[in-house]
Design an enzyme around this catalytic site. Structure first.
Site, PDB file in Angstrom:
ATOM      1  N   SER A 107      26.140  24.153  24.724  1.00 15.90           N
ATOM      2  CA  SER A 107      25.703  23.042  25.578  1.00 15.90           C
ATOM      3  C   SER A 107      24.261  23.266  26.034  1.00 15.90           C
ATOM      4  CB  SER A 107      26.636  22.971  26.787  1.00 15.90           C
ATOM      5  OG  SER A 107      26.205  21.927  27.604  1.00 15.90           O
ATOM      6  N   GLY A 108      23.455  22.255  25.855  1.00 15.74           N
ATOM      7  CA  GLY A 108      22.055  22.331  26.278  1.00 15.74           C
ATOM      8  C   GLY A 108      21.143  22.917  25.211  1.00 15.74           C
ATOM      9  N   THR A 112      22.066  16.875  20.804  1.00 18.54           N
ATOM     10  CA  THR A 112      21.921  15.418  20.900  1.00 18.54           C
ATOM     11  C   THR A 112      20.487  15.014  20.595  1.00 18.54           C
ATOM     12  OG1 THR A 112      23.662  15.460  22.521  1.00 18.54           O
ATOM     13  CG2 THR A 112      22.358  13.475  22.430  1.00 18.54           C
ATOM     14  N   ASN A 157      23.391  21.673  31.325  1.00 18.82           N
ATOM     15  CA  ASN A 157      22.562  20.622  30.722  1.00 18.82           C
ATOM     16  C   ASN A 157      22.621  19.372  31.611  1.00 18.82           C
ATOM     17  OD1 ASN A 157      21.312  18.750  29.116  1.00 18.82           O
ATOM     18  ND2 ASN A 157      22.707  18.959  27.371  1.00 18.82           N
ATOM     19  N   SER A 160      24.471  16.442  29.449  1.00 17.28           N
ATOM     20  CA  SER A 160      25.416  17.094  28.538  1.00 17.28           C
ATOM     21  C   SER A 160      26.390  16.059  27.956  1.00 17.28           C
ATOM     22  CB  SER A 160      26.187  18.158  29.315  1.00 17.28           C
ATOM     23  OG  SER A 160      27.044  18.814  28.438  1.00 17.28           O
ATOM     24  N   SER A 161      26.539  16.117  26.621  1.00 19.56           N
ATOM     25  CA  SER A 161      27.496  15.188  25.989  1.00 19.56           C
ATOM     26  C   SER A 161      28.899  15.740  26.263  1.00 19.56           C
ATOM     27  CB  SER A 161      27.277  15.130  24.478  1.00 19.56           C
ATOM     28  OG  SER A 161      25.911  15.125  24.181  1.00 19.56           O
ATOM     29  N   GLY A 387      29.437  22.745  21.071  1.00 22.38           N
ATOM     30  CA  GLY A 387      29.375  24.072  20.450  1.00 22.38           C
ATOM     31  C   GLY A 387      30.436  24.999  21.021  1.00 22.38           C
ATOM     32  N   GLU A 389      32.301  27.555  23.118  1.00 22.34           N
ATOM     33  CA  GLU A 389      32.162  27.772  24.567  1.00 22.34           C
ATOM     34  C   GLU A 389      32.926  29.017  24.981  1.00 22.34           C
ATOM     35  OE1 GLU A 389      33.201  24.214  26.694  1.00 22.34           O
ATOM     36  OE2 GLU A 389      31.343  23.207  26.105  1.00 22.34           O
TER      37      GLU A 389
HETATM   38  N1  LIG Z   1      13.332  19.044  20.656  1.00 18.32           N
HETATM   39  C1  LIG Z   1      13.298  19.008  21.976  1.00 18.32           C
HETATM   40  N2  LIG Z   1      12.139  18.809  22.628  1.00 18.32           N
HETATM   41  C2  LIG Z   1      12.084  18.780  23.959  1.00 18.32           C
HETATM   42  N3  LIG Z   1      13.154  18.938  24.756  1.00 18.32           N
HETATM   43  C3  LIG Z   1      14.358  19.127  24.177  1.00 18.32           C
HETATM   44  C4  LIG Z   1      14.483  19.159  22.758  1.00 18.32           C
HETATM   45  N4  LIG Z   1      15.769  19.369  22.493  1.00 18.32           N
HETATM   46  C5  LIG Z   1      16.409  19.445  23.691  1.00 18.32           C
HETATM   47  N5  LIG Z   1      15.563  19.301  24.691  1.00 18.32           N
HETATM   48  C6  LIG Z   1      15.850  19.368  26.142  1.00 18.32           C
HETATM   49  O1  LIG Z   1      17.063  19.984  26.337  1.00 18.32           O
HETATM   50  C7  LIG Z   1      17.979  19.131  26.997  1.00 18.32           C
HETATM   51  C8  LIG Z   1      19.370  19.307  26.437  1.00 18.32           C
HETATM   52  O2  LIG Z   1      19.399  18.855  25.140  1.00 18.32           O
HETATM   53  P1  LIG Z   1      20.681  18.134  24.505  1.00 18.32           P
HETATM   54  O3  LIG Z   1      21.245  17.161  25.457  1.00 18.32           O
HETATM   55  O4  LIG Z   1      20.331  17.687  23.180  1.00 18.32           O
HETATM   56  O5  LIG Z   1      21.651  19.347  24.411  1.00 18.32           O
HETATM   57  P2  LIG Z   1      23.057  19.363  23.699  1.00 18.32           P
HETATM   58  O6  LIG Z   1      23.019  20.465  22.732  1.00 18.32           O
HETATM   59  O7  LIG Z   1      23.382  18.038  23.209  1.00 18.32           O
HETATM   60  O8  LIG Z   1      23.999  19.753  24.901  1.00 18.32           O
HETATM   61  P3  LIG Z   1      25.482  19.290  25.135  1.00 18.32           P
HETATM   62  O9  LIG Z   1      26.321  20.069  24.226  1.00 18.32           O
HETATM   63  O10 LIG Z   1      25.690  19.644  26.542  1.00 18.32           O
HETATM   64  O11 LIG Z   1      25.527  17.868  24.909  1.00 18.32           O
HETATM   65  C9  LIG Z   1      17.478  17.739  26.757  1.00 18.32           C
HETATM   66  O12 LIG Z   1      17.846  16.884  27.802  1.00 18.32           O
HETATM   67  C10 LIG Z   1      16.005  17.988  26.721  1.00 18.32           C
HETATM   68  O13 LIG Z   1      15.484  17.997  28.011  1.00 18.32           O
HETATM   69 MG   LIG Z   2      24.673  16.587  23.629  1.00 17.01          MG
END
Ligand SMILES: Nc1ncnc2c1ncn2[C@@H]1O[C@H](COP(=O)(O)OP(=O)(O)OP(=O)(O)O)[C@@H](O)[C@H]1O
Ligand SMILES: [Mg+2]
Length: 1166
Positions: A107-108, A112, A157, A160-161, A387, A389
């Site tokens: 997560s984070g 996404t 996050n 977070s999705s 992912g 956990e």
């Molecule tokens: N390529 C990137 N450039 C800039 N910031 C990023 C990038 N990727 C992620 N982030 C930052 O990290 C934060 C978390 O990313 P994201 O929501 O994609 O995580 P995730 O892997 O989908 O987490 P989760 O599993 O909780 O959904 C985003 O809100 C953003 O602020």
């Molecule tokens: Mg996500």
């Protein structure tokens, strides 16, 4: 020329982990850190992309970057998510291979964001057009909607999705998107009713309360204040950098773009509001007679409002919170719910309501974005799933999630190996067995239908009797005790009996990514996911379209006594479907790694990354990839890259590329175990070999660069030298020219100087002489001028004297004339009054004539004097001019004289050209061109006039001369005296008007004349009696004048001219004249003649001329007066001329007034 680049160019650390040497976990982490520190967030493991979350925006996602990576080979540029997206898209479009992009990470870690980057890249590079753009927009806009309802702030996050998402994007044969299908997995619905500390509920609740208008909130019966709602955690309601109000507008806009109708949006918001209201319903116990507590709704206001929102009858819902009906076979048993059961039911309803709403949203979006045509489409799937956990306290959700990741790892290994194997076969390379850990055994532990953990859980849930989480654990302890990846304190496997890290209520699984301890509490409940039937029926009864749709099991007509499938079962089923789906596609992996726990940029926490590298199985990944050959490259780019290392291949290899590579490798003496030749690629076993090649290449490039530099510098210097040489020649030539020029100028100026001195000396000598000469001439001129002046003054004095004496003469003459006139007047007064005036006028005229003559003489004298003076000056001037030319100082004068000469010449030539007519009466004369020529001009005019008159006169014959003389005489007689005169000037004197000799009518008369007839004309003889005229022929000969009958030609009177004493005429414009005869002469017997003629002037002039000769030069008096006496036979009659009224034509008429007066009325000419 296109420059071929490579991933290997300007690498920071190692761009592809496969090339990492030595490969250890430490070097792996170090490489990641090194790259991360240099903002290189992407690193490859072969075709897998590792993505580090930068937690800040980097300038690597610009449209220019999209263009850079578009249509480039995967290893051509530095690692980037765009390279992966491009590779996937191109093999989908060009090779018709369905693709899936699997994005995993904790997560984070940025899953996404990565999925959005992939989608936006594909949207940017695929086709364009109105329809395609609409589809793209709908696909992209589905993200904000799902994120609002499915994402929440967690400690890890802020966005977070809380659900797994798999989206199939469908493309047509051209590669243009035509639609898509979204699948969602296991929404974390427990978050609706309870959130861990520091976390929030789903975004939509906060967005609605912050962003909706007052009006909307009123309609939804909501209050903007978060604290009014039990389901909303307050400690982190506001998230830094998250603008809920703005996001709400974005979501509404996105819903509109995706295709939600306005009433649908309204219904969705009503459901969201209903969930919030539901959380506010509280219960209180009410004691029943049977001793049990029954729950009752505490404050019914929220319940009422919620029921109003959803159109549910309040009592029905209220009852559903107090009672539970259990149906068994045909029996219905109703039991009461205590307070905690009521709360459980409320929360279960809220969770179900929300998760079903979320599923409905996904279905509704799918409806909008589904491809229109039914034909087969190419598909690109993007999987953004939670992912692995590992928390301190792991529950059912973690178990499910980790199971999913275990499956993904399995498929990943399978597909990677398969791909590797396929490539080896394709390339004809001998297959070497790869040792790797296969996690199928762990998957089996969880999903096995007989003794898998999920199967045990379902079995326990369905088992009648008392079932709890502990009974479930007991079951596991029995069934899975022998499994090498299952650990539990109470399992039959005695080795864990003393393991204190394993609590009694927990079991541990050794996942591929590490061991995870699961607490069994809640497993049963969560797996059951029960919603009391009373509640679903109450929902179904709602007068709300959407609610009814969400709870189909509440329909009493379709009562199904079968238990609904458990959450575990459902998940296993959907994961199975997903895996099958993925296996049909070409996989592309993005492994997201989170660099730190603080959501902060530039921080790289070693331990955290190490942990993720471990559970993502990245090392395993590299090992699998390197098991056979670490590096492979197509022959062409390989030859292109290393051709400079061998003389035969540099600079161009003519033959097939493979042979070129073979020659190259042989030349470089690379050991044959280190590489293998495939059909289209060379496979290099060890990264060391590649790096030694790279090293050699770098050295060679440096040498080549030095060579190029050397040649270039040589060329540049030579060019420069040649240029300098050429320039030097030019400069020298110019300098020599300049020096010679300067020398020549010096000599020239010296010569000129010498010349000028000599000339000056000569000139001064001449000047002296000339000055002397000039002084002499000036003296002469001055003397001459004085002499001329004296002469002129003498002449002037003389002329003055003459003029004075002339004036005196004239005065005396005038006096004398006056006296004479007075005397004459007195005499005339005595003789005849009418003669007096004539004398006076005669005298006056004489005086005038004399004065005029005097004036003319004076003028002539002055002119002569002036001519003399001018002549004198002219002579002086001529002399001066003669000598002036020797002196430069006289240039002005010379120029002046030249100009004057020129002007004069021009003037004279002009005059010559424009000479007026030669007619003496021509009055024209060219205008004076210059004022200074005024006198000359006038003089010339007069000279010219005189000359032309002279010319004119010289052409005369004697007769013509006589005629002019006559005319001149007529002028002397009549000019300014008789008004008739001017009209006669233009008429020539013809004399014989009647042509007597030629006309037979007058033959007799003609023959009677013995002399030449000088004049023959018709006249009127005025009769004294009545003043009327009788026509008579008037003839004039040298000695006589004759009057004859007009008809018969009989002579009536013939008078010798000496008998004619005088002629009287009037001053006026009439033709009357009186011929007065001398008293006592023969002709005078008949008296004077009063006649009138049209040719009066001629007759009288001729009479006077002829008469003058006839009377021996005695003057024939001509009396011009308006009153004169005529002696008729008996007596004298006065003829008086008066001015009459103007008339047309010559109409002077004569009338007898009395015996002594005849009055001639002459019409005035005015
Ligand atoms: N390529 C990137 N450039 C800039 N910031 C990023 C990038 N990727 C992620 N982030 C930052 O990290 C934060 C978390 O990313 P994201 O929501 O994609 O995580 P995730 O892997 O989908 O987490 P989760 O599993 O909780 O959904 C985003 O809100 C953003 O602020
Ligand atoms: Mg996500």
């Amino acid at each position: 020329m296109e420059v071929k680049t490579s991933l290997l160019d300007n690498m920071i650390g190692v761009g592809d982990m496969v090339l990492l040497e030595p490969l250890t976990e430490d070097s792996f982490i170090e490489n990641l850190r090194n790259r991360f520190d240099h903002n290189e967030i992407y690193t490859y493991i072969g075709s897998v992309v590792i993505s580090m979350n930068p937690y800040r925006s980097l300038p690597i996602f610009t449209p220019e970057k999209v263009e850079e990576y578009r249509n480039r080979n995967f290893y051509e540029l530095s690692p980037h998510i765009y390279a992966l997206a491009d590779e996937a898209y191109r093999s989908l479009r060009d090779q018709d291979k369905d693709q899936c992009i699997l994005i995993t990470g904790e997560s984070g870690a940025g899953k996404t964001e990565a999925s959005k980057l992939v989608m936006s890249y594909v949207a940017a590079v695929c086709g364009k057009g109105q329809e395609v753009n609409k589809v793209k927009e709908q696909l992209l806009q589905s993200n904000p909607v799902l994120e609002a309802f499915g994402n929440a702030k967690t400690v890890r996050n802020d966005n977070s999705s809380r659900f797994g998402k798999y989206m199939d994007i469908e493309f047509d044969f051209k590669g243009d998107p035509v639609g898509g299908v979204i699948s969602n997995y296991l929404l974390e619905k427990s978050r609706v009713v309870k959130q861990p500390r520091g976390e929030r509920n789903f975004h939509i609740f906060y967005q609605l309360l912050s962003g909706a208008s007052d009006d909307t909130l009123r309609k939804l019966k909501l209050d903007r204040d978060f604290s009014k709602y039990n389901y909303l955690s307050l400690d982190s309601a506001n998230v830094n950098g998250l603008d809920d109000a703005a996001n709400f507008r974005t979501v509404r806009n996105a819903m509109q773009i995706v295709g939600f109708m306005e009433d649908e949006v309204q219904s969705v918001l009503e459901l969201v509001a209903a969930v919030l209201k539901l959380g506010n319903i509280e219960f209180k116990p009410e004691s029943r007679s049977n001793g049990y507590d029954e729950s009752r709704v505490k404050d019914k206001n929220d319940l009422k409002e919620m029921c109003e929102l959803l159109g549910i009858e309040q009592s029905v819902l209220e009852r559903a919170f107090s009672y539970r009906t259990v149906e068994a076979k045909l029996e219905k048993v109703s039991t009461t719910l205590n307070v905690s059961q009521a709360y459980y039911a409320r929360d279960a309803l809220a969770k179900n309501l929300y998760s079903r709403l979320f599923s409905w949203l996904v279905t509704r979006i799918n409806e909008s974005i589904k491809a229109q045509s039914k034909t087969r489409h190419k598909v690109m799937g993007v999987l953004d799933i939670y992912g692995f956990e590992i928390f301190e306290d792991n529950s059912f959700e973690q178990f499910i999630i980790n199971y999913c990741n275990e499956k993904l790892q399995q498929i990943f290994i399978e597909l990677t190996l398969r791909e590797e194997q396929e490539e080896y076969i394709r390339e004809d390379i001998e297959w070497t067995n790869i040792e790797y850990f296969n996690n199928a055994v762990i998957c089996d532990l969880i999903e096995n239908n007989q003794n898998g953990i999920l199967a045990m859980l379902d079995e326990e849930c369905l088992r009648p009797g008392t079932v709890t989480d502990i009974t479930f654990l007991d079951k596991l302890n029995t069934v899975c005790a022998e499994h090498q990846h299952f650990e539990s304190r109470l399992s039959k496997n005695s080795k864990f009996l003393t393991d204190h890290s394993l609590p009694h209520s927990c079991f541990r699984i050794q996942h591929y990514a590490g061991k995870v301890l699961y607490r069994v509490e809640g497993f049963m409940d969560k797996n059951n996911d029960l919603l009391y039937r009373d509640l679903s029926q109450a929902m179904y009864k709602a007068n709300h379209k959407l609610i009814k749709q969400l709870f189909p099991e509440g329909n009493p007509a379709k009562v199904n006594l079968k238990r609904p499938p458990t959450a575990g079962f459902q998940f296993k089923h959907s994961v199975g479907t997903l895996m099958r789906n993925l296996q049909t596609k070409n996989p592309n992996y993005i492994r997201c790694v989170k660099p730190n726990d603080k959501k902060a940029p530039r921080i790289f926490t070693d331990s955290l990354v190490r942990h993720q590298v471990a559970y993502l199985g990245l090392m395993e990944n590299v090992r699998v990839r390197r098991a056979g050959y670490a590096y492979r490259q197509a022959y062409e780019p390989c030859l292109e890259r290393y051709k400079m290392l061998c003389k035969q291949t540099w600079p161009h290899w003519k033959g097939p590329t493979r042979e070129g590579v073979e020659v190259l490798m042989a030349d470089l003496q690379v050991s044959t175990e280190e590489f293998a030749y495939g059909n289209s690629k060379i496979f290099i076993r060890n990264p060391r070999t590649l790096f030694s090649l790279e090293e050699k290449r770098r050295g060679c490039l440096e040498n080549l660069a030095a060579l190029i530099q050397k040649i270039y510098r040589g060329w540049k210097c030579r060019t420069h030298f040649l240029l300098l040489k050429r320039s030097q020649v030019v400069v020298a030539a110019w300098y020599r020219r300049y020096a010679q020029q300067k020398k020549y100028t010096q000599i020239k100026s010296a010569t000129i100087m010498v010349q000028s001195y000599s000339r000056g000396w000569k000139a001064r000598k001449i000047l002296r002489e000339l000055k002397h000469q000039k002084r002499c001439e000036e003296a002469a001129t001055t003397i001459a001028a004085y002499w001329h002046g004296t002469q002129a003054r003498v002449e002037l004095r003389r002329l003055k004297y003459v003029a004075a004496s002339t004036r005196a003469v004239a005065l005396i003459w005038a006096y004398w004339q006056g006296t004479k006139a007075r005397r004459e007047l007195r005499r005339l007064k005595e003789e005849a009054r009418n003669k007096h005036a004539v004398s006076v006028i005669w005298a006056g005229w004489q005086g005038t004539k004399a004065r005029r003559e005097l004036k003319r003489l004076k003028k002539e004298a002055r002119r002569r004097h002036a001519v003399a003076v001018i002549w004198a000056y002219w002579l002086g001037l001529k002399v001066r001019r003669e000598y002036r030319k020797f002196f430069r100082a006289n240039a002005g004068r010379k120029i002046y004289s030249f100009i004057m000469q020129r002007l004069m010449q021009k003037y004279f030539l002009g005059l010559k050209r424009d000479l007026p007519s030669m007619s003496p009466i021509g009055g024209s004369w060219p205008t004076r061109p210059y004022r200074f020529l005024d006198t000359a001009h006038t003089e010339l005019r007069s000279i010219f006039h005189h000359w032309r008159c002279k010319k004119y006169r010289s052409r005369f014959t004697d007769e013509r001369k006589a005629v002019f003389e006559e005319k001149l005489q007529a002028s002397e007689i009549f000019k300014d005296k008789k008004a008739l005169y001017p009209s006669s000037v233009g008429q020539p004197f013809r004399g014989d008007y009647l042509e007597i000799s030629k006309n037979p009518k007058y033959q007799k008369l003609s023959s009677a004349m013995d002399e030449k007839v000088l004049l023959a004309d018709m006249v009127n003889k005025i009769n004294r009696a009545n003043g009327k005229g009788t026509a008579r022929i008037f003839l004039l000969t040298k000695n006589n004048f004759v009057l004859a009958d007009q008809k018969t030609g009989q002579v009536k009177a013939s008078v010798p001219l000496p008998d004619l004493a005088s002629i009287s005429v009037s001053t006026q414009n009439d033709g009357f004249f009186a011929l007065k005869l001398k008293e006592g002469s023969a002709g005078a017997t008949k008296g004077d003649f009063l006649l009138s003629s049209e040719h009066l002037i001629e007759i009288i002039t001729k009479l006077r001329r002829t008469g003058a000769t006839a009377v021996n030069h005695n003057h024939l008096d001509i009396d011009i007066s308006d009153e004169f006496l005529v002696q008729f036979k008996q007596d004298k009659v006065c003829v008086k001329f008066v001015q009459g009224a103007p008339k047309n034509g010559n109409g002077a008429s004569c009338k007898r007034k009395n015996n002594r007066l005849l009055e001639v009325s002459v019409p005035s000419t005015a």
